[in-house]
Motif scaffolding. Sequence first.
Motif, short mmCIF file in Angstrom:
data_model
loop_
_atom_site.label_atom_id
_atom_site.label_comp_id
_atom_site.label_asym_id
_atom_site.label_seq_id
_atom_site.Cartn_x
_atom_site.Cartn_y
_atom_site.Cartn_z
N PHE A 293 0.73 -1.11 -0.14
CA PHE A 293 -0.10 0.04 0.11
C PHE A 293 0.80 1.28 -0.04
O PHE A 293 0.59 2.19 -0.43
CB PHE A 293 -0.84 0.13 1.24
CG PHE A 293 -0.33 0.26 2.56
CD1 PHE A 293 0.27 -1.11 3.00
CD2 PHE A 293 0.06 1.31 3.13
CE1 PHE A 293 0.92 -0.84 4.31
CE2 PHE A 293 0.54 1.45 4.17
CZ PHE A 293 1.12 0.30 4.85
N ILE A 294 1.95 1.03 0.43
CA ILE A 294 2.93 2.38 0.79
C ILE A 294 3.49 2.87 -0.56
O ILE A 294 3.34 3.84 -0.94
CB ILE A 294 3.97 1.92 1.67
CG1 ILE A 294 4.92 3.23 1.93
CG2 ILE A 294 5.01 0.72 1.19
CD1 ILE A 294 4.19 4.14 2.75
N THR A 295 3.90 2.08 -1.63
CA THR A 295 4.41 2.44 -2.85
C THR A 295 3.19 2.91 -3.66
O THR A 295 3.45 3.98 -4.37
CB THR A 295 4.98 1.12 -3.67
OG1 THR A 295 5.69 0.23 -2.73
CG2 THR A 295 5.73 1.39 -4.70
N VAL A 296 2.17 2.51 -3.49
CA VAL A 296 0.98 2.87 -4.72
C VAL A 296 0.75 4.37 -3.90
O VAL A 296 0.26 5.37 -4.72
CB VAL A 296 -0.24 2.05 -4.34
CG1 VAL A 296 -1.30 2.47 -5.09
CG2 VAL A 296 0.21 0.40 -5.05
N ARG A 297 0.79 4.18 -2.48
CA ARG A 297 0.38 5.62 -2.23
C ARG A 297 1.19 6.73 -2.25
O ARG A 297 0.84 7.66 -2.71
CB ARG A 297 0.11 5.43 -0.55
CG ARG A 297 -0.55 6.51 0.09
CD ARG A 297 -0.56 6.22 1.72
NE ARG A 297 -1.24 7.67 2.14
CZ ARG A 297 -2.38 7.25 2.65
NH1 ARG A 297 -3.17 6.17 2.54
NH2 ARG A 297 -3.25 8.23 3.45
N LEU A 298 2.50 6.52 -2.18
CA LEU A 298 3.45 7.60 -2.20
C LEU A 298 3.71 7.86 -3.61
O LEU A 298 3.80 9.00 -4.03
CB LEU A 298 4.84 6.81 -1.71
CG LEU A 298 5.37 7.41 -0.35
CD1 LEU A 298 6.52 6.71 0.18
CD2 LEU A 298 5.21 8.96 -0.08
N MET A 299 3.79 6.83 -4.67
CA MET A 299 4.07 6.91 -5.99
C MET A 299 2.97 7.53 -6.91
O MET A 299 3.02 8.08 -7.83
CB MET A 299 4.77 5.96 -6.64
CG MET A 299 6.12 5.34 -5.95
SD MET A 299 7.37 6.75 -5.90
CE MET A 299 7.86 6.92 -7.45
#
Lengths: 284, 275
Positions: free
Chosen positions: A226-232
Amino acid sequence: MRSLAHNPSYLQVTPLALVILLFLLFPVLTILVVSFWDFNAYQLIPDFIFENYQFLLTSDVTLKAYLKTFFYAFTTWAITLGLGFTLAYYLAFYIRSPLLQSVLFVLCTVPFLTSNIIRMISWMPLLGRNGMINSALQQLELIDAPIEWLLYSDFAVVLAFVHLYALFMVVPIFNSMMRIDRNLMEASMDAGASALQTVFQVVVPLCKSGIAIGSIFVVTLVMGDFITVRLMSGGLSASVGVLIHNEISLLQYPAAAAGAIVLLLTVLLMLSILFRFINIKKEL
Amino acid sequence: MASSPRKPGFVPLTLLFALFLIFLYGPTLTIGILSFQGPNGGLTFPLNGVSLHWFRQLFEQQQVGDFGGSLLRSLLLGMSVMLCTTVFSLLAGLAYRRNFRGANCLFYLTLVSLILPSILISLGIGIMFDRLNLAPGWYSSAFGAHLTWTLPFGLLIMFAVFNRFNKAYEAAAIDMGATPWQAFRLVVLPLILPSLIGVGLFGFTLSYDEFARTLMTAGTFNTLPLEIYGMTTNVTTPVLYALGTLTTLFSFTLVLLALLGMHLVQRRRGAATTG
């Protein structure tokens, strides 16, 4: 049970078993139970209702998130597979000095041991609206206006995934390749196969399990992310993990739990296909 | 190497490999350079002077939240996880040299632990502690959450080690009158020491950098990755890059030290067998 006293294995395996029991099995069971609970703005209410699932499985948002997540998983998988296979092939069959081989292998591995979040952040000055790539392209007068889809887009998400997880393909495939008897490849060439034919008809089948292990890693890492999708994506895109994380932030634990169980089942289903190709214990 | 003719495709593949390395390290280098941005510089190029300004900022508490505290917690947590991962994996690896009941079941559960989405572990442990009326803390719930990620790696490495292990050495020691403990301490342990260093390195770095599994399990006080994540939303100065550069340098140093350690152990063994 006579063996219990005589076999020290039971004692030796206890710490691992306890960690698995306390921090894997119990938590997953907790999620399963709580996914049937009711909740309001203040608290969780023990119950046995299917509303969490009903809401989840009939909502458009879920469907969109799953489609998006499958898209990320598939794209990342295809790119890392192509890239990982080629790089592993180069390392395994083109580099003849064992020392150079280890050095290059370590070079590929080290970034994996650094922070994922930092690695994501480090794309920002490159991809941003006024980032290096846009300014370089503008200075070369290849484009008039900055390209908007470099950052905060699906492109950025997949790029970051490939950057983070390509290694998980390289290592197991390289490992499989190093066990291939070189004579087989020579025999194939002697029998008149072209280099490409040898790759696809000799090397690929022999790397099947390495490819499967790499795929398992990449697919599960992307599916649960979830973190990659959220940040990028800059919050513009919602994967399944992002939905679960949002529900956690709103303290809607039962809803998050139901989402997590459905995600778990989806991942297990995908894995059951991949696991047919390998015998893990033989790989080590 | 130059003596034999190159295989066809050597040049394009070398080029691809070089590009991959640039792809892998380029962004990290970029923020490394940008972290030396002058005091008035921004988040992207051009560099507006060169200074250590942002590194200094990092250590001023009001600037970036609780950097020192979160670093300390991450270090302590990483070291405890490293210690437990090494010991538990070694013990489990030894256990799996014999057959025991439930061996397969535990092995597959450990694999599940490796491939389960992190957010599930995080959520599960978070709710479990909540239901048990326990306050989650980085030293308790996050510690356990990290172990579910590091132990599978440790166990798989130990499997690989013992699959290649020549039992003749151990048997010879026993034949010559060593007790099982002596055989382990004087024969087995030195032989597998380099791999144990590797397991320790994995244990530390995986824990030190873990984000998803810490998210719901850290309790009141943040670990470093959580702190960094918080910064991505509210910090808009190169201080973020300075932090990134520092932690990356730290990780690189650790990897180098571990590699050096493995090398030294192996060389000492080489010297011992020839001398």
